[in-house]
Enzyme design. Structure first.
Site: not given
Ligand code: ADP
Ligand code: MG
Length: 422
Positions: A40, A226, A379, A402
């Site tokens: 950063r 989720k 992230g 975020g």
């Molecule tokens: P970002 O930070 O890019 O927005 P998220 O925080 O929504 O992404 O999701 C990332 C997490 O989702 C990772 O830690 C990953 O392990 C989890 N993940 C992906 N597929 C699954 C799954 N099938 N079951 C549980 N967790 C999952």
């Molecule tokens: Mg995340």
């Protein structure tokens, strides 16, 4: 939201004092306090260097972590954690603040710039005021952690004005903080001509461009954990994308909504109707919404669990979905092949476990082979692409976790909205 904002190149900064909001919220070692990743700080260099080349005097500022700005709130917070309020000393509170001083950042920034960085011991207090007043063109001053001021997160106009009073121009380059309406990220723009630095400019051009006027077809790849944390992103991208690809943990709520058996997979019962509505809406709008035909599942959530390939609609009762299967990989790769733009948020599986990283890796590979403008937001998605070695093959990896999510949700970003329109 208008993404067409004036940049540091659209304003005269020569010989002027410039308040530059950076994102120096760096990760630090818990015990030693050493900066563990200076990405950063490096990311801020082009804008700082440009300002110095223009002979500006740079007053940089940033937040770092989540300090508790007053002793009273510190006592309250510690009491909530079960500590006896009477045993909490002011000494202890001051120590907690000292851990979040930007002094180590000043040192690292100075090494990277190859010139002195003057450190102020406060944000708008006597030391900052005196050092800002004495600052000469070509010099760099770093103010102390903006969140040491309780008015920062409240966007207190008095604090914003005090910061503005030290400078003549405001430049924001803290993309990671533009979704927050704080005194140093938004409030200050009420008192100074406000423009973006190069980091924010790139985020606005690429992500803003993809949202407002995408090169089509626009394919959105949505995964992660989720459904509930991605509602805003799904809603917004359903309005603009030509194809939506679903993967990751949110898949199983969609599959269950379609009548599938999902075993022990991540499931959000409360969002089943929502998923069905989205499927219906996609159909009505002529948006292709792809769910994985096959799934790699496992009997337990662990790195050495045995990967089992199943049909997505029939995940066994004792299994949970961990990644997309080979048929899904082929279909998804095919969908991005001729895309004009791909926006990707959310890993396709539990990529942290190598046995379940294949789907995420294959999608990254497909993106790196396509001629599309490829944008990674979020992230964990950014971390996945970096970890799997595809970072330089993407058009753009957003620097804000975020902030990039809220951007993809189509929300107004206070730290962008406050900048001057072109
Ligand atoms: P970002 O930070 O890019 O927005 P998220 O925080 O929504 O992404 O999701 C990332 C997490 O989702 C990772 O830690 C990953 O392990 C989890 N993940 C992906 N597929 C699954 C799954 N099938 N079951 C549980 N967790 C999952
Ligand atoms: Mg995340």
């Amino acid at each position: 939201m208008n993404y067409n904002k004036k940049t540091v190149k659209d304003i005269d900064v020569a010989g002027k004092k410039v308040l530059l909001r950076c994102d120096f919220n760096v990760p630090q070692d818990k015990t030693t306090g050493a900066i563990t990743d200076d990405k950063r700080i490096r990311a801020a260099l082009p804008t700082i260097q440009y300002l110095l080349d223009q002979n500006a005097a740079v007053i940089a500022c940033s937040h770092l972590g989540k300090p508790v700005a007053t002793f009273d709130s510190y006592v309250k917070k510690q009491a909530e954690k079960g500590k006896d309020p009477a045993s909490i000393t002011e000494e202890e509170w001051k120590k907690s603040l000292a851990k979040l001083s930007l002094a180590p950042v000043a040192k690292r920034l100075s090494e990277l710039l190859g010139r002195e960085v003057i450190m102020a011991s406060d944000v708008v207090g006597p030391d900052a005021q005196a050092k800002a007043a004495a600052l000469q063109p070509g010099q760099v001053l770093l103010l102390e952690n903006t969140r040491f001021e309780k008015g920062e997160t409240k966007n207190d106009p008095a604090l914003a004005k005090a910061m503005a009073d030290m400078a003549e121009v405001y430049v924001s380059d803290a993309f990671g903080a533009v979704h927050r309406a704080h005194a140093s990220t938004a409030g200050v723009a009420a008192y100074l001509p406000a423009v973006s630095g190069f980091l924010i400019q790139k985020e606005l051009e690429i992500i803003g461009g993809a949202l407002a006027n995408p090169k089509r077809p626009l394919v959105a790849i949505l995964g992660g954990s989720k459904v509930s944390s991605k509602i805003g992103v799904i809603n917004n991208l359903l309005e603009i994308a030509d194809t939506i690809i679903i993967g990751g943990g949110m898949t199983y709520t969609f599959l269950k909504a379609q009548g599938g058996s999902v075993g022990k997979s991540l499931l959000e019962e409360d969002w089943l109707d929502y998923c069905n509505d989205m499927m219906k809406k996609a159909k009505e709008k002529g948006v292709k919404l792809l769910l994985p035909e096959d799934t790699i599942c496992a009997k337990e959530f662990s790195a050495d669990a045995e990967p089992i390939l199943v049909d997505s609609m029939n995940i066994p009762d004792d299994c949970m979905g961990m990644d997309i299967g080979p048929k899904a990989i082929a279909a998804y790769a095919d969908a991005v092949k001729d895309a004009g733009t791909v926006i990707w948020n959310g890993p396709m599986g539990v990529f942290e476990f190598p046995a379940f990283a294949k789907g995420t890796q294959a999608v990254a590979e497909a993106l790196s082979n396509s001629n599309a403008i490829t944008i990674i937001g979020g992230g964990d998605s950014a971390a996945a692409v970096q970890q799997l070695g595809y970072a330089d093959k993407m058009t753009h990896i957003s620097t804000g976790g975020g902030a990039s999510l809220e951007f993809m949700e189509g929300k107004e970003l206070p730290g962008v909205a406050c900048l001057l329109d072109k």
